[in-house]
Design an enzyme around this catalytic site. Structure first.
Site, mmCIF file in Angstrom:
data_model
loop_
_atom_site.group_PDB
_atom_site.id
_atom_site.type_symbol
_atom_site.label_atom_id
_atom_site.label_comp_id
_atom_site.label_asym_id
_atom_site.label_seq_id
_atom_site.Cartn_x
_atom_site.Cartn_y
_atom_site.Cartn_z
ATOM 1 N N ASP A 163 -1.957 -10.773 2.198
ATOM 2 C CA ASP A 163 -2.143 -12.082 2.794
ATOM 3 C C ASP A 163 -1.876 -13.129 1.716
ATOM 4 O OD1 ASP A 163 -2.742 -13.962 4.653
ATOM 5 O OD2 ASP A 163 -4.869 -13.495 4.813
ATOM 6 N N ASP A 186 -19.430 25.253 -15.693
ATOM 7 C CA ASP A 186 -18.157 24.560 -15.493
ATOM 8 C C ASP A 186 -18.266 23.193 -14.853
ATOM 9 O OD1 ASP A 186 -16.620 26.395 -16.685
ATOM 10 O OD2 ASP A 186 -15.803 27.301 -14.877
#
Length: 949
Positions: free
Chosen positions: A368, A769
């Site tokens: 816009d 992990d």
């Protein structure tokens, strides 16, 4: 004789709608029907008759009956699933489904086993716990990122002034019904779609509906037939009255209003999946399929060996669990949440986690104009008087700046300030300088202040006695004032050509002189020069008049031209650099606005969106004339494209066309008219400070500072998030190979037990992990993140380069853990057939495998931090969270090895110092191999470029 009108919209003259009208509760209620569309064409007296009302309003009884018939004047609240439903949705992820099935089957195996093995039950509970943990993390992140404001209802004013039974009163806006007479004045929000029946100098701001920021005049007279939204005697829900007073009759409420039409369009627009959603779904299908297939193959290979059926089945399940990255959903959610927090610190609020990564894929931004590229504050920057231009400094509504050589233009600015209704409001501690009324008139007031004038004092010395409002036919506005000596003076402002045609003199050194043809040409050239610079130009004139209310023809004739004022909505200063950054990143910027083409092009040039001499400027009317093929050709063939005077339907159509071409589209907007396109786009970006709530609800990202520059910053962060996702995917999946290969090797070698149990796999995936993966997800953006084009929409998350790197790193880890496992088994001297779960050598061997994976993953985390730059050059200590996470994983492994309670759970044994030294050597070997690979990539730029994809 057509169908019944929609709820909230009465029929003309025939005022009956069945209470059972099925459209009442539906989001998709039809638009205002044809008969009501005729209301703008009727005289005021006939409007009341058509709507079965009267100038004194409805009686309370009739109002109550219509309320029951048409329903409340509101919009359906945004539909959101309950907390329970949203939590259950976390279990529909394919990884979660696979793990739930695995848990159920494992529990069944425990029940069928004779004797029952407690380890099998522990495995079933552990797998279920993983699913619950992932679901809880995902739900918490999504819930904290979303905003649950009921935005559409907030757009409608809560109360309004109404005539009921001839008595004025105030009532909730939701109680309005068709036929009600409402009273409006400057500062009011319009509560429903209304036809004006009395109007005094009324102007409204329709930006929420049309995208145009200019105030537009409104009248009470009948207008020719046409679109209701274009009727100059109608005002609409969600817009604002900026000047004047009026009485108006409600002819549409709720979703039957023009605002409701946009609501229906927004509700019907599908929410697009982000590229990451599609890729993660595809990855989950492939990984789940591979896990099931591999488990089935292992089961088929071990059954003929004579192993117990249940044990073999549990063994195969362990293989499957080893392949499924259990920690991935949680890691992905938290990594995206880190991106959300980083963007929030840079004024970009993201409501959906997956939208973070989608920003990095953006290839087209449909932006816009007003408020996004500009400051939404009209500013006078040039005055012309006495044949001389006078620059004006300062930006916005703050009266800070000066007018060059102000004395010759003071009368011009005095007249311009008096011939208007805008008021300048100083800061109040919460808001900055702002204007009440028309922004163009407000800019003239600010310029007068900069020239040393006090408009309020001037108004007191020269009070207004008459006004002739602006209309689109005359293109002028005039006011009459009583001077201090008792005479009357008229001030007129308006379009330069219209005003110039009514002038016979021009001000020179404070006195009028005849307006010759040469002088007319000079004035016209000055006006054209300002317009050519993208300025909105107003001319100002004055004359003496005979009395307080002379005929308008006398007021607006034989005028003396005082001068010209050129103004514009200034671009945000940071936007040009952001546009340049997007260009470097290969992102195409298309301006999509409801404003005039000349205004749009001027702004686009100022901010760098347009640089060539001949941009393609297309209006909504031309878009209507194009079929889909023509639109596709337009989008493909125009490098610099401006779309002007567009409707919500046009914006959605353009977004859809870009998506058909494989583009990832971001759309910015601030008005209700932008909401459908914001929702339909891949990334809807709403303005947080000046935008409407409906736009913020439809969007997935809200700019807290309303600046386009924040979009460029967010794109860079999104790209960084995607790179980080690839890093932790390589990290997670490489150790899956290290978990799977030893199991397959043991099967092929005829070893009766698994080198690593399913419970150990879960401990690695969730205990050792997850934290390093999260630390990888928090890696800062690399300096070159905005120096490459966006990745293709169809690019796979697991590209050939990514898969190759997973196999390379996972293969090295697998070789290391296989070596230590079989070395320890052979060193024990025990035949394979004599090994049991309680054999000390076996417990030591599987402990070595688990520890080997954990240690190698520590070095692997360092290796994957960069794609081709040496980790030593990037700095081993530059991500301290990664080092801390890796250290935690190793400490947890040490506890599993040495703590008796954990030894009982995982069937592990203590490791020696020599064991740790060997495992550390294998990890260092992995890092060295990866450094050699990166060095080769740096020597071959083409390979390096492919390796980054």
């Amino acid at each position: 004789m057509g169908s019944d009108p929609a709820p909230g919209t009465p029929a003309v003259r025939e005022h009956h709608v069945s209470p059972a009208d099925p459209g009442r509760a539906a989001v998709g209620r039809p638009r205002t029907p044809g008969p009501v569309a005729a209301v703008p064409c009727l005289p005021a007296a006939d409007v009341f008759a058509a709507l079965a009302g009267g100038p004194h309003g409805l009686t309370p009884a009739e109002a109550a009956a219509r309320q029951a018939r048409y329903g409340a004047n509101d919009l359906p609240a945004a539909v959101r699933g309950g907390l329970g439903r949203r939590l259950l949705a976390q279990f529909t992820d394919l990884f979660a489904v696979v793990l739930l099935v695995a848990s159920a089957i494992t529990f069944l195996a425990y029940l069928l086993g004779r004797p029952r093995d407690a380890a099998t039950l522990e495995l079933a509970v552990a797998i279920l716990g993983v699913v619950l943990l992932n679901a809880g993390i995902g739900f918490a992140q999504e819930y904290s990122a979303e905003r649950t404001a009921e935005s559409l209802q907030a757009m409608v004013p809560h109360t309004c002034r109404v005539l009921r039974g001839g008595e004025p009163g105030e009532l909730p806006a939701r109680d309005l019904v068709p036929g009600d007479v409402v009273v409006l004045e400057a500062g009011d929000a319009v509560p429903a779609d209304c036809r004006l029946v009395r109007a005094q100098e009324v102007a409204v701001n329709n930006a929420a509906l049309t995208g145009e920021s200019d105030a537009v005049a409104r009248v009470a007279d009948p207008v020719p037939a046409g679109a209701v939204l274009d009727a100059r005697n109608c005002v609409f829900m969600g817009t604002d009255v900026v000047a004047g007073t009026a009485e108006a009759v409600v002819f549409a409420t709720g979703t039957a209003t023009e605002f409701g039409r946009i609501f229906r369009l927004t509700a019907a627009a599908p929410r697009q999946q982000t590229p990451l959603q599609r890729q993660v779904a595809a990855m989950a299908r492939r990984v789940a399929g591979a896990a099931l297939a591999t488990g089935a193959v292992v089961f088929a290979l071990r059954v003929p060996s004579g192993q117990p059926f249940v044990d073999t089945f549990v063994f195969a399940l362990g293989v499957m669990v080893a392949l499924v990255p259990e920690g991935l959903p949680a890691t992905l959610s938290v990594s995206l949440a880190i991106g959300v927090r980083r963007m929030a610190r840079r004024h970009a609020l993201v409501k959906r986690l997956l939208a973070v990564e989608a920003l990095g894929s953006t290839s087209v931004v449909c932006t816009d104009k007003t408020g996004t590229l500009t400051q939404a504050e009209m500013t006078v920057v040039r005055l012309w008087a006495n044949g001389v231009p006078h620059p004006v400094t300062g930006v916005g509504y703050a009266p800070q700046g000066e007018v060059a050589d102000a004395a010759p233009v003071r009368e011009l600015l005095r007249a311009a300030a008096l011939c208007g209704n805008a008021r300048l409001v100083p800061p109040d501690g919460r808001d900055a300088w702002r204007v009440l009324g028309d922004t163009t008139e407000g800019a003239l007031v600010v310029a007068a202040r900069k020239a040393g004038l006090d408009p309020a004092a001037e108004e007191a010395r020269t009070p207004r006695v008459a006004e002739y409002p602006f209309d689109s036919v005359r293109k002028l506005m005039s006011t009459v004032h009583r001077a201090a000596d008792g005479t009357y003076v008229a001030y007129v402002k308006g379009a330069p050509l219209e005003l110039l045609a009514r002038c016979t003199a021009v001000g020179r050194d404070g006195a009028p002189v005849a307006l010759t043809d040469a002088a007319r040409t000079e004035v016209a050239a000055a006006a054209d020069g300002m317009a050519g610079q993208g300025l909105r130009v107003l001319a100002v004139a004055a004359r003496r008049v005979a009395g307080p209310r002379p005929p308008i023809g006398d007021v607006e004739s034989e005028l003396t031209l005082l001068g010209l004022a050129g103004m514009y909505d200034p671009p945000r200063p940071e936007v040009r650099d952001a546009v340049d950054a997007c260009r470097r990143a290969g992102i195409r910027i298309v301006m999509v606005t409801g404003d005039h083409p000349l205004t749009a092009e001027a702004v686009a040039r100022r901010v760098g969106i347009v640089r060539g001499p001949d941009p393609t400027v297309v209006t909504g009317g031309r878009l209507d004339a194009l079929d889909d093929g023509g639109l596709d050709a337009l989008l493909a063939g125009s490098a610099e494209l401006l779309l002007c005077r567009v409707s919500p339907e046009h914006k959605m159509r353009v977004v859809t066309a870009f998506q058909r071409r494989g583009e990832v589209v971001a759309v910015t907007g601030d008005g209700a008219n932008d909401a459908p396109a914001l929702k339909h786009a891949d990334i809807g970006v709403a303005m947080g400070a000046s935008g409407t709530d409906v736009a913020r609800e439809a969007a997935v990202m809200v700019l807290l500072d309303d600046s386009f520059a924040s979009i460029a910053t967010a794109v860079g962060l999104g790209r960084s998030v995607y790179r980080n996702i690839r890093k932790f995917l390589i990290y997670l999946f490489s150790h899956n190979i290290a978990e799977l290969v030893p199991i397959l090797a043991a099967t092929l070698a005829g070893f009766p037990l698994v080198p690593i149990t399913a419970v150990q796999v879960l401990a690695i995936d969730l205990g050792s992990d997850v934290l390093p993966a999260l630390a990888l997800g928090a890696e800062p953006a690399e300096p070159d993140v905005m120096d490459s084009p966006p990745r293709p929409r169809r690019e796979r998350l697991f590209s050939a380069a990514v898969v190759g790197r997973i196999l390379f790193l996972g293969g090295i880890q697998a070789l290391g853990v296989c070596a230590v496992f079989f070395w320890h088994i052979h060193a024990s001297g025990i035949p394979y057939a004599d090994f049991t779960k309680d054999t000390p050598a076996y417990r030591e061997a599987i402990t070595l495998v688990q520890a080997g994976i954990v240690v190698s993953q520590f070095f692997n985390a360092l290796a994957v931090r960069t794609d081709r730059q040496s980790v030593f050059r990037a700095g081993l200590l530059s991500n301290p969270w990664l080092l801390a996470a890796g250290g935690f994983g190793i400490a947890l492994m040490a506890a599993v090895s040495y703590a008796p309670p954990l030894q009982a759970v995982f069937n592990t044994a203590p490791l020696t110092a020599a064991d740790w030294a060997v495992l550390t050597g294998f990890g260092a070997l992995l890092l060295a191999a990866e450094e050699c690979r990166k060095r080769l990539l740096r020597r071959h730029p083409a390979a390096a470029k492919e390796g980054n994809r």
